[in-house]
Motif scaffolding. Sequence first.
Motif, PDB file in Angstrom:
ATOM      1  N   SER A 443       6.364  17.985 -18.380  1.00 14.97           N
ATOM      2  CA  SER A 443       5.616  16.759 -18.617  1.00 14.97           C
ATOM      3  C   SER A 443       4.856  16.829 -19.932  1.00 14.97           C
ATOM      4  O   SER A 443       4.623  17.902 -20.482  1.00 14.97           O
ATOM      5  N   ASP A 473       0.254  16.420 -17.491  1.00 10.95           N
ATOM      6  CA  ASP A 473       1.395  16.118 -16.618  1.00 10.95           C
ATOM      7  C   ASP A 473       1.738  14.628 -16.607  1.00 10.95           C
ATOM      8  O   ASP A 473       1.818  13.980 -15.558  1.00 10.95           O
ATOM      9  N   ASP A 475       4.444  11.794 -17.139  1.00 17.82           N
ATOM     10  CA  ASP A 475       5.895  11.612 -17.145  1.00 17.82           C
ATOM     11  C   ASP A 475       6.245  10.156 -17.416  1.00 17.82           C
ATOM     12  O   ASP A 475       5.409   9.253 -17.296  1.00 17.82           O
TER      13      ASP A 475
END
Length: 654
Positions: A443, A473, A475
């Motif tokens: 990510s 993180d 995405d």
Amino acid sequence: MQKTNSTAPSNTGSDTSLRTGSTTPADSGTQGEPASGKTHCLPTAGCNLEINIEAHGDVNIHHHCPPGMPAECGSPTGGEGCYPPPASGNTCLPPVAGRKQKSSPTRKLQALAKRTRVPSVLAASTLQLVRRHLAGKQPANALESAAFKRLDGLPAAVRSTLACALDRFDTLAPELRKKLFDPTVAQGADDAVDPDLLSRAFGNELVQRAGILSFDNADASAQERPGKIRVFEPGVEDFFTQVRICSVNNLRTSSFIPLISPGGRRPEELVHDCTTTLVNGAPQVSCQVRTANCVGDLIDGGCIAVPAIAAGDSAVLEGVNFFSVDAKVRFTARLTGTAVDVDVHVFGDVDTPVNETIDGEPRLINDCRVHDRIGVTVPADLPPAIYDMQVVVPNITGIAAFGSSLTSNSATIEVVPPATARFQITAEKLFCRKETSPASFGSDEVGLRFMAVSLLPDLSIGTPQLTSRRFGDVDSGESRDIARVIFDQQQPILAVAMSILGHEVDGEDAYNNMITSSTDIFVDLVKEQATFVKGALAAAGIGLSQLKSIGPYGAIAVGIAIAITLIVDLIVALWAPADLIIEDPTGYSLLDLAERTGADFPLPDATSFTTEGDIDVKVKPQEKIPTQYRELREYVSDDEDSRYEIHLRFNRTV
């Protein structure tokens, strides 16, 4: 003196002293690094190692550091040691295994250089402050005292990063360094950063940037130049207007040639009548193009928009046959007929040829493909009203039929009093439409920085407002709430400059914290310097009476935004394992903010541009209600194959 011991094989019976002092090039990633890879002292920071080797027993390592430097060396992680060594040729921090590969500093800087037209003064002065502090110099003035106070007592790892960034700067190819960093303040360690010199240099940078935005030339403010003469001798019943205003502040007039096809005008170029209604209990603004009772001209499709210009602000007129620097702009009050002629700044188009060949015959180019420009300041004492504006050019053509001067078509404007409202801008949300490639490596870790700087009524620069957010993180398809006020107006201003920067940083949390804390140091140094360069435009000889040579308040604000965006981006590119995914320098005059949040104006048109960092920015207005406006700003990085969005909300608070 501190002392650390480590076991070594026995040597000769004599006492031998070895002093280290060599370094390897920064691109090797082993700047002064011992073979063991242990913590070491960087000679560039004024730190020496003395190694005494005896016949039997331990090796005693003694080090001497100048005041303000950490006292101990020897910890494998840096700890209280002088400096941990950089571990990668691409960055000043060790890489994280299994994460996305980062671009090299040289590649990042070369990409910036391709689009940078004016070198950065404050990026160069920031590195000069770091250089002098690491060399153990005493502050020479109040600016250096404030900067050195911020640098005192930094952790060893952060000081190592500063030294590495400085070393990378020193090893840049001279032509690349000169292209990006203003050489005025990038001098040797013995040369102090002088606040007066810095203020003048930064003021000159802002003048050049405003010149690019207003006249497409960095040196436009320093000189006037006439456009080319593109006239023909008129016949008895020839009413063609040979001096022509094609646009005012990028809004095309009804006299624009070639003719604009029906439906070809931007929404902002037409007058709209707007109403506010309640829909499901919420106010909504709806607008329709006005087709009658026009203040300006009526064309196919509706009434031509009448630009609103605050008294005291400047406008840029673009057109053809502005062929004399003695031209003037005439303001004629619509109701009273009172006229006033105002001196202007002429910057003619010397690139477009006078003639073109059509069907084998030469033909004069005297339409709006020509980009002669005039900067004019609306007199501060001009009463608010509707005015017809014309360009009056002395007749130097040699054609007697024109009389003593040639007069252009009329362009209608509305002179309005300076706005007194107060505004606030909030960053609401980050949306990842497409994360950086390759996604298989994990990510994105996104760091955001917002900076807002006010342009005050005397053309001085206000204290920067800084806001940072970091999201891990991230995405594709995910969003994160930013929910931060990034500009809050607390005093009268002319305009606000706003810079948004986003970098993708892959690594462990401690690693990300290291990058964030080191970047904070550089940003804080820029903020410290801002206190001393607030009068930069005045130091460069620019006051309110010289606005015509640099353009409107909004152009100055955008110039400031570009300058502060480039500062951070250049310094981050020197050292950090972070890739640029968001870059957005923009600026708004107070009138711009009033129109965005006013119920009497439609949504502005969608726009796009490409930044110096090669980020494509697409501005997409979303909605407006009375006193509030929302827009989406999309950022596309071809280099990182990423697409991010930030949602902004503008509010009128007073």
